[in-house]
Design a protein around this motif. Structure first.
Motif, PDB file in Angstrom:
ATOM      1  N   LEU A 247     -32.362 -33.429  -9.747  1.00 49.13           N
ATOM      2  CA  LEU A 247     -34.103 -34.105 -10.105  1.00 49.13           C
ATOM      3  C   LEU A 247     -33.414 -35.178  -9.061  1.00 49.13           C
ATOM      4  O   LEU A 247     -34.427 -36.158  -8.601  1.00 49.13           O
ATOM      5  CB  LEU A 247     -33.460 -34.808 -11.618  1.00 49.13           C
ATOM      6  CG  LEU A 247     -33.106 -33.806 -13.053  1.00 49.13           C
ATOM      7  CD1 LEU A 247     -33.554 -34.600 -14.451  1.00 49.13           C
ATOM      8  CD2 LEU A 247     -34.879 -33.169 -12.656  1.00 49.13           C
ATOM      9  N   THR A 248     -32.193 -35.285  -8.421  1.00 50.81           N
ATOM     10  CA  THR A 248     -31.927 -36.847  -7.117  1.00 50.81           C
ATOM     11  C   THR A 248     -32.332 -36.102  -5.640  1.00 50.81           C
ATOM     12  O   THR A 248     -32.415 -36.152  -5.034  1.00 50.81           O
ATOM     13  CB  THR A 248     -31.039 -36.909  -7.294  1.00 50.81           C
ATOM     14  OG1 THR A 248     -29.427 -36.381  -7.019  1.00 50.81           O
ATOM     15  CG2 THR A 248     -30.248 -37.800  -8.848  1.00 50.81           C
ATOM     16  N   ARG A 249     -32.851 -35.150  -6.523  1.00 53.67           N
ATOM     17  CA  ARG A 249     -33.217 -33.946  -4.387  1.00 53.67           C
ATOM     18  C   ARG A 249     -34.620 -34.714  -3.723  1.00 53.67           C
ATOM     19  O   ARG A 249     -35.133 -34.165  -2.963  1.00 53.67           O
ATOM     20  CB  ARG A 249     -33.429 -32.803  -4.501  1.00 53.67           C
ATOM     21  CG  ARG A 249     -32.266 -31.724  -4.760  1.00 53.67           C
ATOM     22  CD  ARG A 249     -30.364 -32.028  -3.708  1.00 53.67           C
ATOM     23  NE  ARG A 249     -29.961 -33.673  -4.716  1.00 53.67           N
ATOM     24  CZ  ARG A 249     -29.596 -34.067  -3.832  1.00 53.67           C
ATOM     25  NH1 ARG A 249     -29.445 -34.171  -2.650  1.00 53.67           N
ATOM     26  NH2 ARG A 249     -28.474 -34.945  -4.493  1.00 53.67           N
ATOM     27  N   MET A 250     -35.320 -35.355  -4.665  1.00 49.83           N
ATOM     28  CA  MET A 250     -36.658 -35.672  -5.501  1.00 49.83           C
ATOM     29  C   MET A 250     -37.693 -36.257  -3.783  1.00 49.83           C
ATOM     30  O   MET A 250     -36.710 -37.692  -3.791  1.00 49.83           O
ATOM     31  CB  MET A 250     -37.208 -35.798  -6.529  1.00 49.83           C
ATOM     32  CG  MET A 250     -39.029 -36.504  -6.425  1.00 49.83           C
ATOM     33  SD  MET A 250     -38.958 -36.826  -8.154  1.00 49.83           S
ATOM     34  CE  MET A 250     -40.924 -36.151  -8.414  1.00 49.83           C
ATOM     35  N   GLY A 251     -37.320 -36.624  -2.641  1.00 53.87           N
ATOM     36  CA  GLY A 251     -38.200 -36.772  -2.422  1.00 53.87           C
ATOM     37  C   GLY A 251     -39.723 -37.286  -1.954  1.00 53.87           C
ATOM     38  O   GLY A 251     -40.217 -37.433  -3.216  1.00 53.87           O
ATOM     39  N   LYS A 252     -40.209 -37.922  -1.055  1.00 53.06           N
ATOM     40  CA  LYS A 252     -41.219 -38.674  -1.157  1.00 53.06           C
ATOM     41  C   LYS A 252     -42.479 -37.746  -1.088  1.00 53.06           C
ATOM     42  O   LYS A 252     -42.606 -36.613  -0.466  1.00 53.06           O
ATOM     43  CB  LYS A 252     -41.512 -39.440   0.720  1.00 53.06           C
ATOM     44  CG  LYS A 252     -40.361 -40.755   0.671  1.00 53.06           C
ATOM     45  CD  LYS A 252     -40.937 -40.957   1.880  1.00 53.06           C
ATOM     46  CE  LYS A 252     -39.893 -42.816   2.151  1.00 53.06           C
ATOM     47  NZ  LYS A 252     -40.043 -43.158   3.916  1.00 53.06           N
ATOM     48  N   HIS A 253     -43.748 -38.088  -1.732  1.00 53.70           N
ATOM     49  CA  HIS A 253     -44.852 -37.052  -1.628  1.00 53.70           C
ATOM     50  C   HIS A 253     -44.542 -35.631  -2.506  1.00 53.70           C
ATOM     51  O   HIS A 253     -45.099 -34.709  -2.357  1.00 53.70           O
ATOM     52  CB  HIS A 253     -45.542 -36.757  -0.229  1.00 53.70           C
ATOM     53  CG  HIS A 253     -46.049 -38.124   0.097  1.00 53.70           C
ATOM     54  ND1 HIS A 253     -46.475 -39.179  -0.805  1.00 53.70           N
ATOM     55  CD2 HIS A 253     -45.231 -38.546   1.329  1.00 53.70           C
ATOM     56  CE1 HIS A 253     -46.959 -40.086   0.205  1.00 53.70           C
ATOM     57  NE2 HIS A 253     -45.820 -39.909   1.661  1.00 53.70           N
ATOM     58  N   ALA A 254     -43.530 -35.640  -3.496  1.00 52.79           N
ATOM     59  CA  ALA A 254     -43.133 -34.866  -4.032  1.00 52.79           C
ATOM     60  C   ALA A 254     -43.627 -34.631  -4.964  1.00 52.79           C
ATOM     61  O   ALA A 254     -43.760 -35.884  -5.849  1.00 52.79           O
ATOM     62  CB  ALA A 254     -42.131 -34.635  -4.299  1.00 52.79           C
ATOM     63  N   LYS A 255     -43.838 -33.652  -5.994  1.00 47.22           N
ATOM     64  CA  LYS A 255     -44.130 -33.159  -7.659  1.00 47.22           C
ATOM     65  C   LYS A 255     -42.865 -32.269  -7.707  1.00 47.22           C
ATOM     66  O   LYS A 255     -42.443 -31.659  -7.181  1.00 47.22           O
ATOM     67  CB  LYS A 255     -45.293 -32.563  -7.439  1.00 47.22           C
ATOM     68  CG  LYS A 255     -46.450 -32.912  -7.352  1.00 47.22           C
ATOM     69  CD  LYS A 255     -46.694 -33.857  -8.035  1.00 47.22           C
ATOM     70  CE  LYS A 255     -48.575 -35.100  -7.756  1.00 47.22           C
ATOM     71  NZ  LYS A 255     -48.731 -35.246  -9.874  1.00 47.22           N
ATOM     72  N   PHE A 256     -42.503 -32.249  -9.240  1.00 46.21           N
ATOM     73  CA  PHE A 256     -41.245 -31.214 -10.089  1.00 46.21           C
ATOM     74  C   PHE A 256     -41.523 -31.219 -11.422  1.00 46.21           C
ATOM     75  O   PHE A 256     -42.325 -31.709 -11.862  1.00 46.21           O
ATOM     76  CB  PHE A 256     -39.800 -32.599  -9.666  1.00 46.21           C
ATOM     77  CG  PHE A 256     -39.234 -32.311  -8.921  1.00 46.21           C
ATOM     78  CD1 PHE A 256     -39.394 -32.406  -7.271  1.00 46.21           C
ATOM     79  CD2 PHE A 256     -37.665 -31.911  -8.422  1.00 46.21           C
ATOM     80  CE1 PHE A 256     -38.359 -32.453  -6.248  1.00 46.21           C
ATOM     81  CE2 PHE A 256     -36.895 -32.662  -7.916  1.00 46.21           C
ATOM     82  CZ  PHE A 256     -36.904 -32.673  -7.113  1.00 46.21           C
ATOM     83  N   ILE A 257     -41.582 -29.543 -11.501  1.00 48.82           N
ATOM     84  CA  ILE A 257     -41.513 -29.538 -12.718  1.00 48.82           C
ATOM     85  C   ILE A 257     -40.323 -28.507 -13.150  1.00 48.82           C
ATOM     86  O   ILE A 257     -40.370 -27.468 -12.628  1.00 48.82           O
ATOM     87  CB  ILE A 257     -43.157 -28.035 -12.792  1.00 48.82           C
ATOM     88  CG1 ILE A 257     -43.828 -28.996 -12.642  1.00 48.82           C
ATOM     89  CG2 ILE A 257     -42.703 -27.854 -13.962  1.00 48.82           C
ATOM     90  CD1 ILE A 257     -45.310 -27.917 -12.944  1.00 48.82           C
ATOM     91  N   ILE A 258     -39.584 -29.090 -14.081  1.00 49.98           N
ATOM     92  CA  ILE A 258     -38.771 -28.609 -14.654  1.00 49.98           C
ATOM     93  C   ILE A 258     -39.552 -27.114 -15.909  1.00 49.98           C
ATOM     94  O   ILE A 258     -39.885 -27.744 -17.033  1.00 49.98           O
ATOM     95  CB  ILE A 258     -37.817 -29.403 -15.569  1.00 49.98           C
ATOM     96  CG1 ILE A 258     -37.357 -30.189 -13.604  1.00 49.98           C
ATOM     97  CG2 ILE A 258     -35.933 -28.420 -15.486  1.00 49.98           C
ATOM     98  CD1 ILE A 258     -37.725 -31.459 -13.547  1.00 49.98           C
ATOM     99  N   ASN A 259     -38.815 -26.387 -15.859  1.00 48.89           N
ATOM    100  CA  ASN A 259     -39.590 -25.521 -17.030  1.00 48.89           C
ATOM    101  C   ASN A 259     -37.514 -24.987 -17.984  1.00 48.89           C
ATOM    102  O   ASN A 259     -36.867 -24.714 -17.074  1.00 48.89           O
ATOM    103  CB  ASN A 259     -40.073 -24.313 -16.283  1.00 48.89           C
ATOM    104  CG  ASN A 259     -41.089 -24.317 -16.393  1.00 48.89           C
ATOM    105  OD1 ASN A 259     -41.963 -25.256 -16.367  1.00 48.89           O
ATOM    106  ND2 ASN A 259     -41.886 -23.516 -15.260  1.00 48.89           N
ATOM    107  N   GLY A 260     -37.984 -25.047 -18.843  1.00 49.27           N
ATOM    108  CA  GLY A 260     -36.673 -24.460 -19.870  1.00 49.27           C
ATOM    109  C   GLY A 260     -37.426 -24.151 -21.244  1.00 49.27           C
ATOM    110  O   GLY A 260     -37.959 -24.727 -21.642  1.00 49.27           O
ATOM    111  N   ASP A 261     -36.048 -23.237 -22.177  1.00 45.29           N
ATOM    112  CA  ASP A 261     -36.298 -22.563 -22.824  1.00 45.29           C
ATOM    113  C   ASP A 261     -34.646 -23.375 -23.856  1.00 45.29           C
ATOM    114  O   ASP A 261     -34.095 -21.680 -23.115  1.00 45.29           O
ATOM    115  CB  ASP A 261     -36.239 -21.346 -23.275  1.00 45.29           C
ATOM    116  CG  ASP A 261     -36.427 -20.923 -24.291  1.00 45.29           C
ATOM    117  OD1 ASP A 261     -36.149 -21.624 -25.483  1.00 45.29           O
ATOM    118  OD2 ASP A 261     -36.747 -19.627 -24.877  1.00 45.29           O
ATOM    119  N   PRO A 262     -34.725 -24.078 -24.352  1.00 46.28           N
ATOM    120  CA  PRO A 262     -33.471 -24.592 -24.663  1.00 46.28           C
ATOM    121  C   PRO A 262     -32.404 -23.393 -26.502  1.00 46.28           C
ATOM    122  O   PRO A 262     -31.471 -23.164 -26.653  1.00 46.28           O
ATOM    123  CB  PRO A 262     -33.386 -25.965 -26.226  1.00 46.28           C
ATOM    124  CG  PRO A 262     -34.801 -26.168 -25.578  1.00 46.28           C
ATOM    125  CD  PRO A 262     -35.008 -24.523 -25.064  1.00 46.28           C
TER     126      PRO A 262
END
Length: 317
Positions: A247-262
């Motif tokens: 999560l802390t790799r996120m830089g400028k002009h970035a979009k993150f999607i985190i997918n998961g199935d608990p």
């Protein structure tokens, strides 16, 4: 007589020029005073300088259209060749409601369920999204479609797809091959989605040039991910430290999607899932959204929905 050469890069010339050079035939109709010759991946044009300028501009529009929709038909070519040349007009001319990506062989990729559409709308308003739900709900496919859309529309410069190298009852060390060969089977859902949305030659080129990167989560350490659309798949198998690192790799002009199935955690017993922690810790942060998919979003075989319901009943007993 002036001569210019227009080179097609990352495009299959046969697809662009059309059957029996139909695209060239249409170009000649609208530019009768220009000599147009197609050779391999090059277009040679001869004529007066002003006409060449205009023809070159129109060909660039055709290339942009082809790059976005993976096809050119007679109507599209005519519309582009006779338009005022405003790019927004060209862009809207092929727009179909709800379509995220015009995929391979004319496939229209769009969100198919209410929660998949929610994923799309939330990503328009937020830079980070957690998509949580069981297998078959379209989390990965929708996320990849959003990433490909962002790349095609030049909102980002690259796509990065990653997942933790945690085995589902198997041991990576005993699999043959180098690390990439060991991990490729685990990355298969990501490859499958990309193959639906990007023509083979262009996909291979993107992978070779690093425009699209597929790598295990450990390879993200120490990086700053700018101008990128990043998807973390199988996030339920991250540890506390891995999730925090990612999560802390996120830089400028970035979009993150985190997918998961608990419901499909393959971590050792007593190891807390980084996904579960992050969903609680980050739920009130502006710019981070969460969407929960369920059996109503399953778009696989009709039996998958019944299987999910059956397992849900015994897992809650």
């Amino acid at each position: 007589m002036n001569e210019r050469i227009i080179e097609l890069t990352e495009i299959n010339p046969n697809d662009f020029f059309g059957a029996q050079n139909s695209t060239i035939t249409q170009l000649k109709t609208y530019f009768p005073k220009v000599k147009i010759v197609a050779r391999g991946n090059k277009l040679k044009i001869y004529g007066e300088s002003e006409l060449l300028d205009e023809l070159e501009k129109r060909v660039e529009m055709l290339i942009k259209y082809f790059n976005k929709y993976n096809k050119l038909d007679e109507n599209s070519i005519e519309r582009i060749l006779t338009s005022t040349g405003k790019e927004e007009e060209i862009r809207k001319s092929g727009k179909i409601d709800g379509v995220l990506v015009h995929g391979v062989n004319g496939k229209l990729v769009k969100a198919q369920t209410a929660n998949q559409r929610k994923m799309v709308s939330l990503m328009e308003k937020n830079d980070m999204l957690f998509a949580v739900g069981p297998a078959g709900t379209g989390k990965t496919y929708t996320a990849v479609a959003l990433a490909v859309k962002a790349l095609k529309e030049k909102e980002v410069r690259r796509i990065i797809l990653t997942r933790p190298a945690v085995e589902s009852g198997e041991n990576l060390g005993f699999l043959p091959g180098d690390l990439k060969e060991k991990l490729d089977p685990y990355m298969q859902p990501l490859y499958d989605a990309l193959r639906d949305m990007i023509p083979h030659e262009k996909l291979e080129s993107h992978l070779e040039k690093g425009v699209i990167q597929i790598a295990p989560l450990a390879f993200m350490r120490g990086r700053t991910l700018d101008n990128a659309f990043v998807i973390l798949d199988e996030a339920q198998n991250t540890t506390h430290n891995q999730m925090k690192m990612f999560l802390t790799r996120m830089g400028k002009h970035a979009k993150f999607i985190i997918n998961g199935d608990p419901g499909q955690i393959d971590l050792p017993r007593k190891q807390v899932s980084g996904l579960k922690e992050s969903l609680l810790a980050l739920k009130d942060i502006k710019g981070i959204a969460q969407v929960y998919l369920d059996d109503k979003d399953v778009i696989r075989h009709r039996l998958v929905k019944s299987i999910i319901k059956a397992y849900k009943s015994i897992e809650t007993e």
